[in-house]
Design an enzyme around this catalytic site. Structure first.
Site, PDB file in Angstrom:
ATOM      1  N   LYS A   1       3.714   1.443  -3.836  1.00  0.00           N
ATOM      2  CA  LYS A   1       3.216   0.661  -4.982  1.00  0.00           C
ATOM      3  C   LYS A   1       4.125   0.762  -6.210  1.00  0.00           C
ATOM      4  O   LYS A   1       4.315  -0.221  -6.919  1.00  0.00           O
ATOM      5  CB  LYS A   1       1.785   1.082  -5.334  1.00  0.00           C
ATOM      6  CG  LYS A   1       0.752   0.611  -4.313  1.00  0.00           C
ATOM      7  CD  LYS A   1      -0.658   0.907  -4.776  1.00  0.00           C
ATOM      8  CE  LYS A   1      -1.688   0.417  -3.772  1.00  0.00           C
ATOM      9  NZ  LYS A   1      -3.062   0.645  -4.208  1.00  0.00           N
TER      10      LYS A   1
ATOM     11  N   GLY B   1     -11.035  12.227 -10.762  1.00  0.00           N
ATOM     12  CA  GLY B   1      -9.653  12.043 -10.315  1.00  0.00           C
ATOM     13  C   GLY B   1      -8.804  11.465 -11.428  1.00  0.00           C
ATOM     14  O   GLY B   1      -9.332  10.860 -12.386  1.00  0.00           O
TER      15      GLY B   1
ATOM     16  N   GLY C   1      -5.339  10.141 -10.560  1.00  0.00           N
ATOM     17  CA  GLY C   1      -4.148   9.561  -9.921  1.00  0.00           C
ATOM     18  C   GLY C   1      -4.028   8.082 -10.259  1.00  0.00           C
ATOM     19  O   GLY C   1      -4.617   7.588 -11.235  1.00  0.00           O
ATOM     20  N   GLY C   2      -3.261   7.364  -9.442  1.00  0.00           N
ATOM     21  CA  GLY C   2      -3.033   5.942  -9.681  1.00  0.00           C
ATOM     22  C   GLY C   2      -4.329   5.140  -9.678  1.00  0.00           C
ATOM     23  O   GLY C   2      -4.523   4.250 -10.512  1.00  0.00           O
ATOM     24  N   ALA C   3      -5.220   5.463  -8.755  1.00  0.00           N
ATOM     25  CA  ALA C   3      -6.472   4.713  -8.655  1.00  0.00           C
ATOM     26  C   ALA C   3      -7.334   4.943  -9.898  1.00  0.00           C
ATOM     27  O   ALA C   3      -7.978   4.018 -10.404  1.00  0.00           O
ATOM     28  CB  ALA C   3      -7.228   5.142  -7.401  1.00  0.00           C
TER      29      ALA C   3
ATOM     30  N   THR D   1       0.842  -1.189   0.000  1.00  0.00           N
ATOM     31  CA  THR D   1       0.000   0.000   0.000  1.00  0.00           C
ATOM     32  C   THR D   1       0.881   1.244   0.000  1.00  0.00           C
ATOM     33  O   THR D   1       2.111   1.161  -0.131  1.00  0.00           O
ATOM     34  CB  THR D   1      -1.028  -0.068   1.169  1.00  0.00           C
ATOM     35  OG1 THR D   1      -1.921   1.041   1.035  1.00  0.00           O
ATOM     36  CG2 THR D   1      -0.380  -0.030   2.536  1.00  0.00           C
TER      37      THR D   1
HETATM   38  P1  ATR Z   1      -4.038   7.661  -5.891  1.00  0.00           P
HETATM   39  O1  ATR Z   1      -2.844   6.906  -6.386  1.00  0.00           O
HETATM   40  O2  ATR Z   1      -4.643   7.084  -4.633  1.00  0.00           O
HETATM   41  O3  ATR Z   1      -5.073   7.887  -6.955  1.00  0.00           O
HETATM   42  P2  ATR Z   1      -2.837  10.277  -6.189  1.00  0.00           P
HETATM   43  O4  ATR Z   1      -2.036   9.788  -7.337  1.00  0.00           O
HETATM   44  O5  ATR Z   1      -2.203  11.130  -5.154  1.00  0.00           O
HETATM   45  O6  ATR Z   1      -3.487   9.071  -5.379  1.00  0.00           O
HETATM   46  O7  ATR Z   1      -4.142  11.027  -6.783  1.00  0.00           O
HETATM   47  C1  ATR Z   1      -5.052  11.659  -5.970  1.00  0.00           C
HETATM   48  C2  ATR Z   1      -6.219  12.162  -6.837  1.00  0.00           C
HETATM   49  O8  ATR Z   1      -7.144  12.839  -5.975  1.00  0.00           O
HETATM   50  C3  ATR Z   1      -5.811  13.199  -7.890  1.00  0.00           C
HETATM   51  O9  ATR Z   1      -6.680  13.070  -8.993  1.00  0.00           O
HETATM   52  C4  ATR Z   1      -6.053  14.519  -7.150  1.00  0.00           C
HETATM   53  O10 ATR Z   1      -6.270  15.621  -8.008  1.00  0.00           O
HETATM   54  P3  ATR Z   1      -5.025  16.483  -8.624  1.00  0.00           P
HETATM   55  O11 ATR Z   1      -4.371  15.606  -9.629  1.00  0.00           O
HETATM   56  O12 ATR Z   1      -5.672  17.662  -9.237  1.00  0.00           O
HETATM   57  O13 ATR Z   1      -4.144  16.806  -7.448  1.00  0.00           O
HETATM   58  C5  ATR Z   1      -7.331  14.173  -6.435  1.00  0.00           C
HETATM   59  N1  ATR Z   1      -7.645  15.005  -5.279  1.00  0.00           N
HETATM   60  C6  ATR Z   1      -7.087  14.968  -4.044  1.00  0.00           C
HETATM   61  N2  ATR Z   1      -7.690  15.864  -3.227  1.00  0.00           N
HETATM   62  C7  ATR Z   1      -8.658  16.474  -3.963  1.00  0.00           C
HETATM   63  C8  ATR Z   1      -9.642  17.481  -3.690  1.00  0.00           C
HETATM   64  N3  ATR Z   1      -9.748  18.046  -2.483  1.00  0.00           N
HETATM   65  N4  ATR Z   1     -10.454  17.864  -4.675  1.00  0.00           N
HETATM   66  C9  ATR Z   1     -10.380  17.308  -5.907  1.00  0.00           C
HETATM   67  N5  ATR Z   1      -9.480  16.342  -6.233  1.00  0.00           N
HETATM   68  C10 ATR Z   1      -8.638  15.931  -5.273  1.00  0.00           C
END
Ligand code: ATR
Length: 290
Positions: free
Chosen positions: A71, A134, A136-138, A67
């Protein structure tokens, strides 16, 4: 659980790791299936990751779940990688093989898909419009994974930072040239929501301690389902709003349970079942933690 000499041991490695539900989840299946084994939490800082992996591999662990924040590092140190891990550039499962090789997989996408199938009654996702919140990775796992399980009509990726959404779509588009993928910021929500069949939140907004996304669900058709991959809290503000408007809601516990099943099988050699009993046990753990 008392391990005999033949007991199998696996780990969950992260930093922090105390909040992880994996020991409870695997522990439930070990008891239910009468398997002589254990799932041990391994708290490891980023700089110690490869040393800890080597240590537990030599100690006879069957493998580890991985986790945050390891990753990508897990993917990088594996000798053999499954396609899902290559696409994500990240692994949530490392399997230690008898010949010393380390295999990497990523079960998040299949976990999400199986959770959706459970919740939506096995409906086909082919031909549907999906909005992913979103980038990100997920989100990457979700966009790739969903497309793989049926030809989705269109996936719209909305992210605060649009450049990141464009990068995600460019990456997945190279691997799946037929996919219809669009991007936008949350300013495009109304338009994207209007013909959505499913909305999936993959952002960390709404997680315990984080402010929720300020989304008005009014533009969503009544028939659309809303899924949040966040499971703490189990009912995020997004799911509360969706439920109050009569949408089908899917919480993050389903994906968590389903992504764990292939790992359990890889570690302990038995295929487990995602059941209401397991869900109830995990909900109890979450409630006790407050
Ligand atoms: P993960 O691998 O768990 O997806 P990550 O790569 O850090 O984690 O991605 C987090 C996602 O949540 C991103 O899409 C981030 O948006 P940004 O790319 O614009 O930063 C999004 N995110 C986190 N906090 C947010 C918030 N308060 N409002 C909108 N999007 C948010």
């Amino acid at each position: 659980m008392t391990l005999t000499g033949k007991g199998r041991i696996a780990g969950i490695i992260g930093w922090p790791v105390a909040h992880s539900l994996s020991p409870a989840l695997h522990g439930y299946w070990l008891d239910e299936l009468g398997v002589d084994g254990a799932m041990v939490p391994l708290a490891a800082r980023a700089e110690d990751f490869s040393r800890v992996i080597e240590g537990v591999r030599l100690a006879g662990f069957r493998g580890v779940n991985v986790t945050v924040p390891h990753k990508e590092a897990a993917f990088a140190l594996a000798h053999e990688t499954r396609q899902a891990a290559r696409l994500a550039g990240a692994a949530n499962l490392l399997v230690f093989k008898p010949d010393g090789m380390i295999g990497a997989d990523n079960t998040d996408a299949v976990g999400l898909f199986d959770s959706l199938q459970d919740a939506l009654g096995g409906v086909a996702i082919a031909g549907k419009n999906i909005v992913v919140l979103g980038a990100g990775g997920a989100a990457r796992g979700a966009v790739y994974g969903l497309q793989q399980f049926g030809h989705v009509a269109k996936i719209t990726v909305l992210n605060r930072n649009k450049e990141r959404a464009d990068q995600l779509v460019a990456h997945v588009g190279k691997l799946q040239p037929d996919a219809v993928l669009q991007t936008g910021t949350f300013d495009e929500w109304d338009q994207a929501a209007a013909d959505a069949w499913l909305v999936i939140n993959t952002t960390s907004a709404g997680m315990k301690g984080n402010a929720p996304l300020a989304l008005d669900l009014a533009p969503l058709p009544q028939s659309a389902a809303v899924c949040d991959i966040v499971y703490n809290p189990l009912e995020t503000q997004l799911l509360k709003d969706a439920a109050s408007r009569g949408h089908v809601t899917i919480d993050g516990l389903g994906m968590l349970m389903h992504q764990a099943a292939p790992s359990f099988e890889a570690f302990f050699g038995v295929k487990p079942t995602v059941s209401p009993g397991l869900r109830a046990a995990l909900v109890k753990v979450l409630r006790e933690r407050g």
